[in-house]
Write an enzyme that holds these catalytic residues in place. Structure first.
Site, short mmCIF file in Angstrom:
data_model
loop_
_atom_site.label_atom_id
_atom_site.label_comp_id
_atom_site.label_asym_id
_atom_site.label_seq_id
_atom_site.Cartn_x
_atom_site.Cartn_y
_atom_site.Cartn_z
N ASP A 118 -0.98 -14.81 57.90
CA ASP A 118 -0.08 -13.70 57.56
C ASP A 118 -0.26 -12.65 58.65
O ASP A 118 -1.26 -12.65 59.37
CB ASP A 118 -0.46 -13.15 56.18
CG ASP A 118 0.18 -11.81 55.91
OD1 ASP A 118 1.42 -11.73 56.01
OD2 ASP A 118 -0.55 -10.84 55.62
N ARG B 1 0.88 -1.17 0.00
CA ARG B 1 0.00 0.00 0.00
C ARG B 1 0.91 1.22 0.00
O ARG B 1 2.03 1.16 0.53
CB ARG B 1 -0.78 0.03 1.32
CG ARG B 1 -2.18 -0.45 1.25
CD ARG B 1 -2.90 -0.27 2.57
NE ARG B 1 -2.08 -0.40 3.75
CZ ARG B 1 -1.55 0.60 4.42
NH1 ARG B 1 -1.73 1.87 4.01
NH2 ARG B 1 -0.83 0.40 5.50
C1 GDG Z 1 -1.71 -4.05 8.26
C2 GDG Z 1 -0.32 -3.89 8.89
C3 GDG Z 1 -0.14 -6.39 8.96
C4 GDG Z 1 -1.73 -5.62 -1.98
N1 GDG Z 1 -1.84 -5.23 -3.24
C5 GDG Z 1 -2.91 -5.84 -3.75
C6 GDG Z 1 -3.46 -6.64 -2.79
N2 GDG Z 1 -2.72 -6.49 -1.68
C7 GDG Z 1 -2.92 -7.20 -0.42
C8 GDG Z 1 -1.78 -8.13 -0.14
C9 GDG Z 1 -1.87 -8.30 1.36
C10 GDG Z 1 -2.45 -6.96 1.82
O1 GDG Z 1 -2.95 -6.30 0.68
C11 GDG Z 1 -1.40 -6.07 2.46
O2 GDG Z 1 -1.12 -6.54 3.74
P1 GDG Z 1 0.17 -6.15 4.56
O3 GDG Z 1 0.26 -7.03 5.74
O4 GDG Z 1 1.36 -6.30 3.67
O5 GDG Z 1 0.06 -4.60 4.96
P2 GDG Z 1 -1.07 -3.55 5.55
O6 GDG Z 1 -2.13 -3.29 4.56
O7 GDG Z 1 -0.29 -2.35 5.96
O8 GDG Z 1 -1.71 -4.26 6.85
C12 GDG Z 1 0.54 -5.09 8.53
C13 GDG Z 1 -1.56 -6.44 8.44
O9 GDG Z 1 -2.29 -5.27 8.81
C14 GDG Z 1 -2.30 -7.66 9.00
O10 GDG Z 1 -2.33 -7.68 10.38
O11 GDG Z 1 0.57 -7.47 8.40
O12 GDG Z 1 1.78 -4.98 9.16
O13 GDG Z 1 0.29 -2.69 8.47
O14 GDG Z 1 -2.75 -9.32 1.71
O15 GDG Z 1 -1.95 -9.30 -0.87
N3 GDG Z 1 -4.53 -7.41 -2.99
C15 GDG Z 1 -5.10 -7.38 -4.22
N4 GDG Z 1 -4.62 -6.59 -5.21
C16 GDG Z 1 -3.53 -5.82 -5.02
O16 GDG Z 1 -3.12 -5.11 -5.93
N5 GDG Z 1 -6.16 -8.16 -4.46
#
Ligand code: GDG
Length: 723
Positions: free
Chosen positions: A497, A272
């Site tokens: 105690d 993101r």
């Molecule tokens: C927060 C925390 C923690 C990305 N591009 C596309 C797409 N994605 C999906 C990925 C993944 C998700 O988005 C991103 O997850 P992350 O964990 O990498 O990061 P955050 O959004 O910042 O999430 C993080 C998470 O919460 C869970 O607890 O891991 O640290 O910051 O699943 O695959 N999905 C699709 N198209 C895309 O272009 N469909």
């Protein structure tokens, strides 16, 4: 029947409006899949913001009705609320602070008010459906105040909270003007889950320093309610990604994409849009890599997906511009007609496209400056069906704690990143497979379903633990039961105690020697032939011996260091050293100098800092500082630092009241056993008592004791009524 309520800022759907009608598309996020097994069942429900502002009442009703069919319930937010609570306090205050980007943190009381207001709004929505015994699982930093709000309206409910982003060190968290309120909000939960042990440790440290509550293995006593913090790293839906990687649609896309990019080897980057993800730093590293290693030019490309996010927040707009500029610079300098160094996409893709990218990439470059977990790196691994590929992963991502078979880097070290790229691109296939296999095995096992089950199990566990600690107030029925057992018994063993249990507290501990009433009670109790009375105290042995000389009883002094059977000499059970005392005495004297009214009590094998006479507030503040100082120097010395009633005590960790009491339980087989105590040191006594014993706690409700009374006078009257 009790139900489960999931609560998160966003509902797991995307809503599209078309010609006055609404279309709901389930979101693909891992959380939605994992929790699907819960909220879709029976009367369960997911509560959250539907992701768009809807002003019209009819439209709201329609959406509510349609969502209800899918076990969802919307919390509608106005555009101002979205701006102030979500974009504002959540993303411009909490997000930067929790990710250590404090130069970006906004300190604005107006935003804080909006955050409180919207958390209250969520609480209201929950209150309208919650029943006393329900389970509520709240997600993430947008709703930190919610647990306590719900606790107030449903005190018995099981409330779990999971933080998806890092919990920062106290040094960052303390910067927030609203830090105490935020902690208090979180502590309304029964279970607080974090991705990593470090997050949990940071949280506990803030609880200790800001709320003055210590912990034992992650368990905290919050106003006599046991609350547990635990590290529960989140997994992915492994099979979903493995299956997607084998699907015909993914394979067809791979063929198409491959035709477009040619034979170029691919490095993948997906995030993101967020400054915590380290995107510019990654681009700069790739640029340096091309400069330092010209042999890779025209052979390797970076495939970079940046998913639009929070684009209304100023810092994100700036970041987007910076990325655009960097990509332009790199491509401008190195591109050839048949080769693009950076394939850059500012948009999101459907899963089969993402899956094709995961398959095609030889290297995944996941280098956040900070990340709670990071799921992209896990998805990359699950998609590698042939186990070929290399993961370069930032140490600052929670996932690095589990994925030690990746090439781990510090994202601030650009040279290390460049060498990691070189290493990854030249790693022999055999070695790639070896590392990948280890990581796949672990991710398969600790998948999202495992995580959901584990969280629920831990929540159950802490609720059961709380119940077992619920102590009953001694009433007439219980009292007559105790009396009956006492009268029937042939041999009785009674542990008492002293301070707080037989006498009240006095600011001068020397002034609490037995008064007339207590003398009468002890005389009667100890002159009964069937009774063996043991006074079990933390006090020094000399005072106890002095005061208790007139009675025929045994004494356990200094929490079990010194033992005395009747008139015999003192003995000790363990070989203890006191060589540490001098060093600690120097530290304690320093605190006495700075804290008027405090003093140190020296015992044979322990030191106690007393602050009962210190100005209220100052004593507590010094205790925080002193405890952490003492713990630091006690670390490798087999010593325990314990906080008690207006005291901090340092003692050898091998001794406690429980261990000493066991000695008497062994020696005196009795058919009536009673133990009375008032503070945490007596919990050790309660815990070793056989189940049929009568254990009575003076004061707080949460204890290993079976019964409780409110003050020492009640203990006296129980003892009087027995004799
Ligand atoms: C927060 C925390 C923690 C990305 N591009 C596309 C797409 N994605 C999906 C990925 C993944 C998700 O988005 C991103 O997850 P992350 O964990 O990498 O990061 P955050 O959004 O910042 O999430 C993080 C998470 O919460 C869970 O607890 O891991 O640290 O910051 O699943 O695959 N999905 C699709 N198209 C895309 O272009 N469909």
């Amino acid at each position: 029947m009790a139900k489960t309520i999931i609560v998160s800022n966003r509902l797991p759907v995307k809503i599209k409006e078309e010609n006055g009608d609404y279309e709901f598309k389930p979101s693909e996020g891992g959380l939605a899949t994992g929790l699907g097994s819960i909220y879709k069942q029976g009367g369960n429900i997911w509560i959250g913001w539907p992701g768009m502002a809807v002003a019209n009442t009819d439209k709201r009703q329609l959406i509510t009705k349609q969502l209800a069919e899918e076990n969802m319930r919307p919390v509608f937010l106005t555009p101002t609320e979205i701006e102030e609570y979500y974009e504002g306090f959540s993303n411009e205050t909490l997000w930067p602070n929790f990710h250590y980007f404090n130069q970006y943190t906004e300190y604005d009381d107006h935003l804080w008010k909006a955050y409180q207001k919207v958390n209250r709004k969520f609480a209201k929505e929950i209150e309208s459906v919650v029943e006393p015994e329900d389970t509520i699982w709240i997600h993430d930093y947008q709703l930190l105040l919610l647990p306590q709000m719900i606790r107030e309206s449903a005190p018995k409910a099981s409330i779990g909270f999971f933080l998806h982003i890092p919990f920062p060190s106290y040094e960052s968290f303390r910067l927030l003007p609203w830090r105490r309120e935020l902690l208090k909000g979180m502590l309304g939960s029964d279970l607080l889950g974090f991705h990593t042990y470090d997050d949990m440790r940071h949280f506990l440290s803030s609880v200790n320093r800001l709320a003055g509550i210590g912990n034992s293995n992650g368990k905290i006593n919050v106003n006599n309610r046991l609350v547990m913090a635990d590290a529960l790293p989140m997994g992915i839906d492994y099979d979903k990604y493995a299956e997607a990687a084998a699907s015909p649609e993914t394979l067809a896309r791979e063929v198409r994409y491959r035709t477009s990019v040619g034979s170029s080897r691919l490095i993948l980057s997906i995030d993101r849009l967020d400054y915590s993800k380290g995107i510019p730093q990654r681009l700069k590293a790739f640029e340096l890599f091309l400069r330092k290693h010209p042999e890779y030019r025209e052979k390797v490309s970076l495939l970079m997906v940046v998913v639009p996010s929070r684009d209304k927040v100023g810092k994100y707009k700036e970041l987007k511009e910076e990325i655009d500029l960097l990509v332009g610079r790199i491509n401008g300098q190195y591109a050839r007609l048949n080769w693009t160094p950076v394939h850059y996409f500012y948009r999101s893709f459907p899963l089969p496209a993402l899956s094709a990218f995961y398959r095609m990439a030889e290297v995944a470059l996941v280098t956040p400056m900070r990340d709670g977990m990071n799921l992209v790196c896990k998805e990359f691994i699950a998609s590698k069906l042939d186990k070929k590929g290399v993961l370069i992963l930032s140490e600052m991502a929670g996932s690095s704690k589990e994925l030690s078979d990746a090439i781990l880097i510090n994202p601030n070290d650009i040279d290390q990143l460049v060498s990691a790229l070189k290493k990854a691109l030249s790693m022999p296939e055999k070695q790639q497979v070896l590392h990948m296999a280890v990581m796949q095995k672990s991710l398969k096992r600790y998948n999202i379903h495992h995580w959901v089950n584990l969280f629920m199990k831990r929540l159950d566990y802490i609720k059961t633990e709380q119940k077992s600690l619920e102590t009953k107030l001694v009433d007439q029925d219980i009292l007559s039961e105790i009396k009956k057992a006492y009268n029937k018994a042939k041999k009785r063993l009674i542990f008492l105690d002293y301070d707080g249990t037989l006498v009240g507290f006095n600011s001068n501990p020397e002034l609490t020697k037995p008064d007339r009433q207590l003398t009468n009670i002890l005389t009667k109790l100890t002159s009964e032939k069937k009774n063996k009375v043991v006074v079990i105290s933390g006090r020094g042995r000399k005072t106890l011996e002095n005061w208790l000389k007139p009675f025929d009883l045994d004494i356990i002094a200094e929490h079990g260091i010194w033992l005395k059977d009747g008139k015999k000499d003192w003995r000790t059970i363990t070989q203890l050293t006191d060589t540490w005392k001098e060093e600690f005495m120097n530290v304690l004297e320093g605190y006495v100098d700075r804290t008027p009214g405090s003093f140190v009590e020296k015992k044979d094998y322990s030191l106690v800092w007393h602050y009962r006479k210190v100005e209220t507030g100052l004593g507590e503040a010094r205790t925080r500082e002193l405890t952490s100082h003492l713990k630091y120097i006690a670390n490798d010395k087999n010593l325990k630092v314990l906080e008690g009633n207006k005291v901090v005590e340092i003692k050898n960790s091998e001794v406690d009241k429980g261990k000493a009491a066991k000695d008497w339980l062994r020696k005196y087989k009795s058919d009536f056993i009673m133990a009375c105590g008032d503070d945490w040191t007596d919990e050790d006594t309660f815990k070793v008592m056989p189940p049929e014993s009568y254990t009575i706690k003076v004061g707080s409700t949460s204890s290993a004791a079976k019964y409780r009374v409110t003050d020492f006078e009640e203990i006296r009257s129980i003892l009087e009524s027995l004799t």
